[in-house]
Design an enzyme around this catalytic site. Sequence first.
Site, PDB file in Angstrom:
ATOM      1  N   THR A   1       0.822  -1.209   0.000  1.00 23.04           N
ATOM      2  CA  THR A   1       0.000   0.000   0.000  1.00 23.04           C
ATOM      3  C   THR A   1       0.860   1.265   0.000  1.00 23.04           C
ATOM      4  O   THR A   1       0.392   2.334  -0.303  1.00 23.04           O
ATOM      5  CB  THR A   1      -0.921   0.060   1.237  1.00 23.04           C
ATOM      6  OG1 THR A   1      -0.122  -0.161   2.379  1.00 23.04           O
ATOM      7  CG2 THR A   1      -2.012  -0.959   1.151  1.00 23.04           C
ATOM      8  N   GLY A   2       2.128   1.112   0.361  1.00 25.45           N
ATOM      9  CA  GLY A   2       3.031   2.264   0.364  1.00 25.45           C
ATOM     10  C   GLY A   2       3.146   2.960  -0.980  1.00 25.45           C
ATOM     11  O   GLY A   2       3.463   4.137  -1.041  1.00 25.45           O
ATOM     12  N   CYS A   3       2.873   2.252  -2.083  1.00 28.39           N
ATOM     13  CA  CYS A   3       3.021   2.899  -3.398  1.00 28.39           C
ATOM     14  C   CYS A   3       1.782   3.710  -3.751  1.00 28.39           C
ATOM     15  O   CYS A   3       1.286   3.627  -4.866  1.00 28.39           O
ATOM     16  CB  CYS A   3       3.300   1.902  -4.515  1.00 28.39           C
ATOM     17  SG  CYS A   3       3.756   0.255  -4.086  1.00 28.39           S
ATOM     18  N   ILE A   4       1.240   4.460  -2.814  1.00 30.39           N
ATOM     19  CA  ILE A   4       0.035   5.238  -3.118  1.00 30.39           C
ATOM     20  C   ILE A   4       0.391   6.714  -3.150  1.00 30.39           C
ATOM     21  O   ILE A   4       1.109   7.183  -2.305  1.00 30.39           O
ATOM     22  CB  ILE A   4      -1.071   4.948  -2.083  1.00 30.39           C
ATOM     23  CG1 ILE A   4      -1.635   3.571  -2.373  1.00 30.39           C
ATOM     24  CG2 ILE A   4      -2.152   5.997  -2.156  1.00 30.39           C
ATOM     25  CD1 ILE A   4      -2.726   3.115  -1.463  1.00 30.39           C
TER      26      ILE A   4
END
Lengths: 105, 409
Positions: free
Chosen positions: A102-105
Amino acid sequence: MATREILGKMLEFDADNHLKNRDDWNEQVALELAKEEGIAELTDRHWLVVNFMRKVFMEKGDAPSIRKLTKESGVETKELYALFPKGPAKKAAKIAGLPKPTGCI
Amino acid sequence: MKKLLILGGGTAGTIIANKLHEALDAGKWQITIVDRSETHYYQPGFLFIPFGIYTSKDVMKPKRDFYPRGIEVVIAEIDKIEPNENRVLLKNNQVLSYDYLIVATGTNIHPEETEGLIDENWLKDKFDFYTLEGSCALANFFKSWEGGRLVVNIVEMPIKCPVAPLEFLFLADSYFTEMGMRDKVDIHFVTPLPGAFTKPIASGIFGDVLEKKNIRLTTEFGIARVDNEKKAIVSWEEEEIPYDVLVTIPTNKGDSAIERSGMGNEFNYLATDKDTLRSIDYPNIFVIGDTTDLTSSKAGSVAHFEAEILYENFLNAVEGRPMRAKFDGHANCFIESGFGKGLLIDFNFDVEPLPGKFPLPGIGPFSLLQETKMNHYGKVMFRWVYWNLLLKGLELPIESNMTMAGKRY
Ligand SMILES: Cc1cc2nc3c(=O)[nH]c(=O)nc-3n(C[C@H](O)[C@H](O)[C@H](O)COP(=O)(O)OP(=O)(O)OC[C@H]3O[C@@H](n4cnc5c(N)ncnc54)[C@H](O)[C@@H]3O)c2cc1C
């Protein structure tokens, strides 16, 4: 949602094309998923990253960012990109049978 | 007297100070807010400065004008939090103790994290637009630029206001067209993401807009360094992309005070409960705004929605009642798309941006994921709303939790 056959079994995939059910994953499945990503074989260094991802996911419920991988897995960013070309965090998570970090948001 | 200490008096800290000051009994509570700076910057305005739409005076006001009367304001650099001692150390050797702490120290850019970004040509041919200094330097540069390769690069995710790079591209296209030199400028967006944006449907729509505007897109590019001799950005896989001017969105990280406190993750963000906005590790600490480790967008509108949730939960927590309000990750962002038009996206943790009408289903007046003049007015109005309603913690005509009404899916 899509279903695909891997090693003779129908497996479910999520919207990002990552494995849906954690229980469907094993090392043979990982090899097949790696092939789909254009990675012909998984070396010890690949496994180190994949296992680290799985460990972090079990603890935190989320796969780690590239920055965390570099900081804590002992594999430098440059090598991460060599092992998992283009998006290392995303590719390694896919092979590890985990959802997209989810960090790649 | 109980002590509430708020760290950071930016967007989130100011909103929550106003809301809680209204609600907490002044005879029982002492509220203190700490910030290093006396000036409040309207950060969304930084985007417009390179194109001469705003100047620095349009985005700066004294912070004091927005803090509630009657709270204690400390202007100092925070050194670190000692959460087990319930106290905060300041760089001026002052020590502030607290019963409850709210951390709102935001996030900032760190160009020094990328090899070769900071050298004698920083702010000469390599710029950021996430600081006032960067956006003003870029405005000066564009005034006399004769064209060439403009590369806009995101170093790594997550970044605050993840749509800002797209807006920058759209505005650049509009600006150089109006200057009569669009044919002399090659605009190229280079991103580590697999598409123009993070969420699939919006990513597709934005990708089409980029193409229509003749903006080149390179995806899955992880920048390793800048080669200043060649004037090129180089990826970890040794691909090179040459530039004449580089506009970078550098690594974003929470404040170093969080790192010094030993409390943050790899980006110095604080472990925050996604429902209640309380710290995962300390029951008397709450976290709001860009410095949470949540996957919601880091945006002023999100800080506003979070403030409504935190406010309710805080008032219950201090009375020992259960915290019932739940944050859903709601974000609502106007996106300037150039030529007097804009787009709008509305989304949360679970639902990606979808097309439709907003806030009234079927009516609008705003259109989701569609370029309209009305959306542009929304963006222009946002500055007024920000200074006059949002910072003061007043109600906005939008619910804090997202609604599916009016969305097409
Ligand atoms: C170019 C750009 C465009 C944007 N566009 C939009 C938009 O269109 N819509 C939108 O909603 N949002 C937008 N944003 C994002 C928005 O500005 C931020 O999300 C918002 O300001 C976050 O609020 P915050 O309180 O968490 O952080 P901030 O407002 O940054 O406040 C943090 C405060 O903490 C203080 N501080 C930090 N560390 C210390 C320390 N150690 N000691 C003392 N003080 C400290 C700082 O001085 C600062 O005042 C944009 C941002 C940028 C950069």
